[in-house]
Design an enzyme around this catalytic site. Structure first.
Site, PDB file in Angstrom:
ATOM      1  CB  CYS A  77      -1.002   0.001   1.144  1.00 28.39           C
ATOM      2  SG  CYS A  77      -0.315   0.230   2.804  1.00 28.39           S
ATOM      3  CG  HIS A 116      -4.572   0.720   4.260  1.00 25.44           C
ATOM      4  ND1 HIS A 116      -3.828   0.080   3.302  1.00 25.44           N
ATOM      5  CD2 HIS A 116      -5.595   1.339   3.601  1.00 25.44           C
ATOM      6  CE1 HIS A 116      -4.372   0.281   2.121  1.00 25.44           C
ATOM      7  NE2 HIS A 116      -5.438   1.047   2.266  1.00 25.44           N
ATOM      8  CG  ASP A 133      -6.622   2.209  -0.688  1.00 26.99           C
ATOM      9  OD1 ASP A 133      -5.465   1.965  -1.076  1.00 26.99           O
ATOM     10  OD2 ASP A 133      -7.115   1.694   0.335  1.00 26.99           O
TER      11      ASP A 133
END
Length: 285
Positions: A77, A116, A133
């Protein structure tokens, strides 16, 4: 960290295969935001090979361009969303870095730390910010950004999401990104399942340097214990989690099988995920 001199927008867009609505047109509008976001997800695989070796990958843009754009590799991520943030800023969007608690598989949001990375994107001329995202390595992740509007349902590239308020301690509103998960069978209903929770408090790159190091080196981190590899195409979602390969088709059909040896795993990464694993790396735990 400055984006200038370290990021090549033309090279990045060519790699993910996004050309825009017309020749040479790159407007910072919602259509561009959605198009680049989806092309990024389909163009660059998700993988944790560095963290699996307990090595924290660099989040500097030259390193991200070399790994995610110029090599047959992907990232997780922090890498994906740092790269996407640089692209969106270069296109004229405003971008704020956010942190989120992944809550898939838990009933208590307090049981997970904020590890995250997600993005809050401002579109010129649009009063609504968007949640973007490209780095959530699960089938419940966004394929296209969604407006930060509580209670409304949004569909993007075949997936449904919504944002709902979550009760918690603290002065800032906490939101939960939920994905609609279909039941088994044609007539089965689905359920809304929380993916992660977040506030709109801004974070900086230096914050993610610390988080990235922790997630990539802590022996208790799930990313240091087994492989997580994901690839998206218009027709399917392919996930390798440890030894288990799961294929989810656009029609909802799911198949699973377990990998048996290192050679099979290496061939799979090469042929199905487009990833060249480091020489000599043990892939299956």
């Amino acid at each position: 960290m400055s984006d200038s001199g370290a990021f090549d927008l033309d090279e990045y867009l060519a790699h993910i295969g996004w050309e825009g609505p017309g020749e040479g047109e790159r407007r910072p509008d919602v259509e561009t935001l959605r198009g680049v976001h989806l092309a990024h997800l389909r163009g660059i695989p998700f993988e944790n090979l560095d963290a699996y070796r307990r090595t924290a990958p660099s989040l500097e843009l030259p390193a991200l361009m070399a790994k995610l754009v110029r090599s047959r590799r992907g990232g997780y991520c922090y890498e994906h969303n740092t790269l996407l943030a640089a692209a969106l800023r270069a296109l004229g969007f405003g971008v704020t870095l956010l942190t989120a608690r992944v809550v898939v598989g838990t009933d208590r949001i307090e049981s997970r730390p904020r590890t995250h990375m997600a993005l809050l994107v401002e579109v010129p001329g649009d009063a609504r910010p968007y949640l973007a995202d490209a780095g959530f390595g699960a089938i419940g992740g966004l394929l296209e950004p969604v407006p930060v509007v509580v209670g409304a349902e949004f569909e993007g590239a075949g997936r449904r999401h919504r944002l709902v308020r979550v009760e918690h301690r603290g002065p800032l509103e906490m939101l939960s990104l939920q994905a609609y998960v279909k039941g088994a069978g044609d007539d089965a209903g689905g359920t809304w399942e929380p993916q992660y929770v977040f506030t709109l408090e801004p974070f900086e790159h230096v914050d993610f340097d610390v988080i990235n190091w922790h997630i990539a080196t802590n022996p208790r981190s799930p990313f240091t214990q087994r492989l997580f590899v994901q690839r998206l195409t218009p027709g399917r979602h392919l996930l390798l989690h440890g030894r288990v390969l799961t294929e989810t088709r656009a029609d909802g059909a799911v198949t699973e099988r377990e990998l048996t040896d290192e050679g099979e795993a290496r061939r799979l990464l090469d042929e199905e995920f487009g990833i060249e694993a480091p020489e000599g790396m043990k892939l299956l735990s």
